[in-house]
Design a protein around this motif. Structure first.
Motif, PDB file in Angstrom:
ATOM      1  N   GLU A  36       0.832  -1.208   0.000  1.00  0.00           N
ATOM      2  CA  GLU A  36       0.000   0.000   0.000  1.00  0.00           C
ATOM      3  C   GLU A  36       0.864   1.254   0.000  1.00  0.00           C
ATOM      4  OE1 GLU A  36      -3.707   2.007   2.443  1.00  0.00           O
ATOM      5  OE2 GLU A  36      -2.622   0.335   3.344  1.00  0.00           O
ATOM      6  N   SER A  37       1.909   1.285   0.796  1.00  0.00           N
ATOM      7  CA  SER A  37       2.806   2.444   0.844  1.00  0.00           C
ATOM      8  C   SER A  37       3.478   2.667  -0.501  1.00  0.00           C
ATOM      9  CB  SER A  37       3.874   2.250   1.925  1.00  0.00           C
ATOM     10  OG  SER A  37       3.281   2.212   3.187  1.00  0.00           O
ATOM     11  N   MET A  38       3.888   1.579  -1.147  1.00  0.00           N
ATOM     12  CA  MET A  38       4.527   1.707  -2.470  1.00  0.00           C
ATOM     13  C   MET A  38       3.541   2.253  -3.492  1.00  0.00           C
ATOM     14  SD  MET A  38       6.961  -1.689  -2.722  1.00  0.00           S
ATOM     15  CE  MET A  38       6.955  -1.596  -4.488  1.00  0.00           C
ATOM     16  N   LEU A  39       2.330   1.727  -3.486  1.00  0.00           N
ATOM     17  CA  LEU A  39       1.323   2.202  -4.440  1.00  0.00           C
ATOM     18  C   LEU A  39       1.001   3.677  -4.220  1.00  0.00           C
ATOM     19  CD1 LEU A  39      -1.072  -0.880  -4.486  1.00  0.00           C
ATOM     20  CD2 LEU A  39       0.471  -0.146  -6.321  1.00  0.00           C
ATOM     21  N   GLU A  40       0.884   4.084  -2.968  1.00  0.00           N
ATOM     22  CA  GLU A  40       0.609   5.489  -2.658  1.00  0.00           C
ATOM     23  C   GLU A  40       1.781   6.371  -3.092  1.00  0.00           C
ATOM     24  OE1 GLU A  40      -0.307   5.527   1.498  1.00  0.00           O
ATOM     25  OE2 GLU A  40      -2.201   4.490   1.182  1.00  0.00           O
ATOM     26  N   GLY A  41       2.999   5.896  -2.839  1.00  0.00           N
ATOM     27  CA  GLY A  41       4.183   6.651  -3.256  1.00  0.00           C
ATOM     28  C   GLY A  41       4.271   6.784  -4.756  1.00  0.00           C
ATOM     29  N   MET A  42       3.959   5.706  -5.473  1.00  0.00           N
ATOM     30  CA  MET A  42       3.989   5.759  -6.936  1.00  0.00           C
ATOM     31  C   MET A  42       2.917   6.703  -7.477  1.00  0.00           C
ATOM     32  SD  MET A  42       4.788   1.739  -7.695  1.00  0.00           S
ATOM     33  CE  MET A  42       4.449   1.816  -9.434  1.00  0.00           C
ATOM     34  N   ALA A  43       1.761   6.683  -6.866  1.00  0.00           N
ATOM     35  CA  ALA A  43       0.682   7.583  -7.292  1.00  0.00           C
ATOM     36  C   ALA A  43       1.079   9.033  -7.066  1.00  0.00           C
ATOM     37  CB  ALA A  43      -0.611   7.252  -6.550  1.00  0.00           C
ATOM     38  N   GLU A  44       1.681   9.311  -5.918  1.00  0.00           N
ATOM     39  CA  GLU A  44       2.143  10.675  -5.612  1.00  0.00           C
ATOM     40  C   GLU A  44       3.217  11.102  -6.605  1.00  0.00           C
ATOM     41  OE1 GLU A  44       2.398  14.287  -3.396  1.00  0.00           O
ATOM     42  OE2 GLU A  44       0.897  12.697  -3.407  1.00  0.00           O
ATOM     43  N   TYR A  45       4.155  10.209  -6.903  1.00  0.00           N
ATOM     44  CA  TYR A  45       5.224  10.493  -7.867  1.00  0.00           C
ATOM     45  C   TYR A  45       4.635  10.802  -9.235  1.00  0.00           C
ATOM     46  CZ  TYR A  45       8.874   9.629 -11.294  1.00  0.00           C
ATOM     47  OH  TYR A  45       9.721   9.747 -12.366  1.00  0.00           O
ATOM     48  N   TYR A  46       3.696   9.976  -9.690  1.00  0.00           N
ATOM     49  CA  TYR A  46       3.077  10.184 -10.995  1.00  0.00           C
ATOM     50  C   TYR A  46       2.372  11.535 -11.055  1.00  0.00           C
ATOM     51  CZ  TYR A  46      -0.102   9.754 -14.921  1.00  0.00           C
ATOM     52  OH  TYR A  46      -0.789   9.998 -16.077  1.00  0.00           O
ATOM     53  N   SER A  47       1.663  11.881  -9.994  1.00  0.00           N
ATOM     54  CA  SER A  47       0.948  13.151  -9.941  1.00  0.00           C
ATOM     55  C   SER A  47       1.915  14.333 -10.042  1.00  0.00           C
ATOM     56  CB  SER A  47       0.141  13.234  -8.650  1.00  0.00           C
ATOM     57  OG  SER A  47      -0.479  14.474  -8.522  1.00  0.00           O
ATOM     58  N   LYS A  48       3.002  14.286  -9.272  1.00  0.00           N
ATOM     59  CA  LYS A  48       3.998  15.374  -9.294  1.00  0.00           C
ATOM     60  C   LYS A  48       4.689  15.447 -10.650  1.00  0.00           C
ATOM     61  CE  LYS A  48       3.776  16.784  -4.984  1.00  0.00           C
ATOM     62  NZ  LYS A  48       3.297  18.069  -4.599  1.00  0.00           N
ATOM     63  N   GLU A  49       5.038  14.285 -11.213  1.00  0.00           N
ATOM     64  CA  GLU A  49       5.720  14.251 -12.510  1.00  0.00           C
ATOM     65  C   GLU A  49       4.815  14.826 -13.594  1.00  0.00           C
ATOM     66  OE1 GLU A  49       8.205  11.054 -15.157  1.00  0.00           O
ATOM     67  OE2 GLU A  49       6.288  10.401 -14.320  1.00  0.00           O
ATOM     68  N   LEU A  50       3.546  14.483 -13.568  1.00  0.00           N
ATOM     69  CA  LEU A  50       2.592  15.003 -14.539  1.00  0.00           C
ATOM     70  C   LEU A  50       2.471  16.523 -14.424  1.00  0.00           C
ATOM     71  CD1 LEU A  50       0.548  14.371 -16.761  1.00  0.00           C
ATOM     72  CD2 LEU A  50      -1.163  14.014 -14.971  1.00  0.00           C
ATOM     73  N   SER A  51       2.427  17.011 -13.194  1.00  0.00           N
ATOM     74  CA  SER A  51       2.348  18.451 -12.962  1.00  0.00           C
ATOM     75  C   SER A  51       3.553  19.173 -13.555  1.00  0.00           C
ATOM     76  CB  SER A  51       2.255  18.725 -11.467  1.00  0.00           C
ATOM     77  OG  SER A  51       2.293  20.102 -11.208  1.00  0.00           O
ATOM     78  N   VAL A  52       4.739  18.613 -13.349  1.00  0.00           N
ATOM     79  CA  VAL A  52       5.965  19.209 -13.898  1.00  0.00           C
ATOM     80  C   VAL A  52       5.907  19.225 -15.419  1.00  0.00           C
ATOM     81  CG1 VAL A  52       8.455  18.807 -14.172  1.00  0.00           C
ATOM     82  CG2 VAL A  52       7.419  18.707 -11.907  1.00  0.00           C
ATOM     83  N   LYS A  53       5.442  18.138 -16.025  1.00  0.00           N
ATOM     84  CA  LYS A  53       5.357  18.064 -17.488  1.00  0.00           C
ATOM     85  C   LYS A  53       4.352  19.071 -18.046  1.00  0.00           C
ATOM     86  CE  LYS A  53       6.874  13.301 -18.119  1.00  0.00           C
ATOM     87  NZ  LYS A  53       6.489  11.936 -18.495  1.00  0.00           N
ATOM     88  N   VAL A  54       3.226  19.223 -17.369  1.00  0.00           N
ATOM     89  CA  VAL A  54       2.211  20.185 -17.816  1.00  0.00           C
ATOM     90  C   VAL A  54       2.778  21.601 -17.764  1.00  0.00           C
ATOM     91  CG1 VAL A  54      -0.006  21.249 -17.211  1.00  0.00           C
ATOM     92  CG2 VAL A  54       0.208  18.762 -17.288  1.00  0.00           C
ATOM     93  N   ILE A  55       3.437  21.938 -16.663  1.00  0.00           N
ATOM     94  CA  ILE A  55       4.025  23.276 -16.527  1.00  0.00           C
ATOM     95  C   ILE A  55       5.093  23.491 -17.587  1.00  0.00           C
ATOM     96  CG2 ILE A  55       5.462  24.730 -15.034  1.00  0.00           C
ATOM     97  CD1 ILE A  55       3.820  23.530 -12.661  1.00  0.00           C
ATOM     98  N   ARG A  56       5.920  22.468 -17.836  1.00  0.00           N
ATOM     99  CA  ARG A  56       6.957  22.582 -18.859  1.00  0.00           C
ATOM    100  C   ARG A  56       6.338  22.812 -20.240  1.00  0.00           C
ATOM    101  NH1 ARG A  56       9.340  17.492 -19.406  1.00  0.00           N
ATOM    102  NH2 ARG A  56      10.080  17.726 -17.279  1.00  0.00           N
ATOM    103  N   GLY A  57       5.272  22.059 -20.553  1.00  0.00           N
ATOM    104  CA  GLY A  57       4.594  22.215 -21.839  1.00  0.00           C
ATOM    105  C   GLY A  57       3.974  23.595 -21.997  1.00  0.00           C
ATOM    106  N   ARG A  58       3.342  24.076 -20.955  1.00  0.00           N
ATOM    107  CA  ARG A  58       2.750  25.420 -21.003  1.00  0.00           C
ATOM    108  C   ARG A  58       3.823  26.483 -21.163  1.00  0.00           C
ATOM    109  NH1 ARG A  58      -2.311  25.715 -16.788  1.00  0.00           N
ATOM    110  NH2 ARG A  58      -3.675  24.398 -18.032  1.00  0.00           N
ATOM    111  N   THR A  59       4.929  26.317 -20.460  1.00  0.00           N
ATOM    112  CA  THR A  59       6.021  27.288 -20.557  1.00  0.00           C
ATOM    113  C   THR A  59       6.599  27.293 -21.968  1.00  0.00           C
ATOM    114  OG1 THR A  59       6.517  27.024 -18.212  1.00  0.00           O
ATOM    115  CG2 THR A  59       8.257  27.968 -19.584  1.00  0.00           C
ATOM    116  N   GLU A  60       6.788  26.113 -22.551  1.00  0.00           N
ATOM    117  CA  GLU A  60       7.298  26.036 -23.923  1.00  0.00           C
ATOM    118  C   GLU A  60       6.340  26.728 -24.892  1.00  0.00           C
ATOM    119  OE1 GLU A  60       8.161  21.933 -24.838  1.00  0.00           O
ATOM    120  OE2 GLU A  60       9.718  21.836 -23.287  1.00  0.00           O
ATOM    121  N   ASN A  61       5.035  26.492 -24.719  1.00  0.00           N
ATOM    122  CA  ASN A  61       4.059  27.158 -25.579  1.00  0.00           C
ATOM    123  C   ASN A  61       4.053  28.666 -25.349  1.00  0.00           C
ATOM    124  OD1 ASN A  61       3.241  24.903 -26.965  1.00  0.00           O
ATOM    125  ND2 ASN A  61       1.422  24.555 -25.733  1.00  0.00           N
ATOM    126  N   ALA A  62       4.200  29.078 -24.098  1.00  0.00           N
ATOM    127  CA  ALA A  62       4.218  30.514 -23.788  1.00  0.00           C
ATOM    128  C   ALA A  62       5.425  31.192 -24.432  1.00  0.00           C
ATOM    129  CB  ALA A  62       4.220  30.736 -22.283  1.00  0.00           C
TER     130      ALA A  62
END
Length: 182
Positions: A36-62
């Motif tokens: 359970e701890s591993m799954l929660e950690g992986m979910a948190e990691y995925y969420s943060k990584e996705l956020s970074v990618k979205v911000i990077r994509g928006r910045t590139e477009n900007a």
């Protein structure tokens, strides 16, 4: 976040509530706690990584002055390459709105005029006083593209000349200071 989740889970357990996953079979033994701890950690990691990618994509477009989503101001359309283009059907009404305000018309009168011409917001709604206020403050109309700390003075096609925009801003400031009419 995980520590907070563990605390909440313990509170639930203490109150006789058992949390069951419908997507993962997690046992109550020590192995289940680790899983359970591993799954929660992986979910948190995925969420943060996705956020970074979205911000990077928006910045590139900007940096390229491309649209990053959100409401498109009246008078503009977004082309297939995500760039702002002047909408020949509604841009003249935007310019006229700025001119009318600079000549003394109220935001309410301008909203009524725009609605009378069939101008609608990008969501298809009637133009309100608030829409006119946002329009008259919007620096996109002088060609300024802005996203966070990225500013391109001539990043998009201008609809309103700088002098007219400045005149409207001065009137807005004067109107703010004037006593309200009853």
């Amino acid at each position: 976040v995980i520590a907070g989740h563990i605390h909440k889970r313990q509170e639930l357990k203490k109150n006789g509530v058992k949390v069951i996953s419908i997507t993962e079979h997690i046992s109550d033994d020590p192995n289940g706690i680790i899983l359970e701890s591993m799954l929660e950690g992986m979910a948190e990691y995925y969420s943060k990584e996705l956020s970074v990618k979205v911000i990077r994509g928006r910045t590139e477009n900007a940096l390229k002055c491309k649209s990053i989503g959100g409401n498109i101001p009246i008078g503009y359309v977004i082309d297939k390459n995500q760039f702002y283009q002047i909408n020949p059907l509604t841009a003249p009404a935007v310019l006229e709105a700025f001119q009318s305000y600079s000549e003394g018309k109220t935001m309410k009168e301008i909203a009524e005029e725009l609605n009378g011409k069939g101008i609608r917001t990008t969501k298809g709604k009637k133009v309100s006083d608030n829409v006119v206020s946002r329009m008259l403050h919007n620096r996109k109309y002088i060609g300024e593209y802005r996203y966070k700390d990225i500013v391109h003075p001539n990043g998009i096609p201008a609809i309103v000349p700088q002098e007219l925009f400045d005149k409207v801003q001065r009137r807005i400031e004067e109107t703010k200071k004037a006593p309200a009419t009853h």
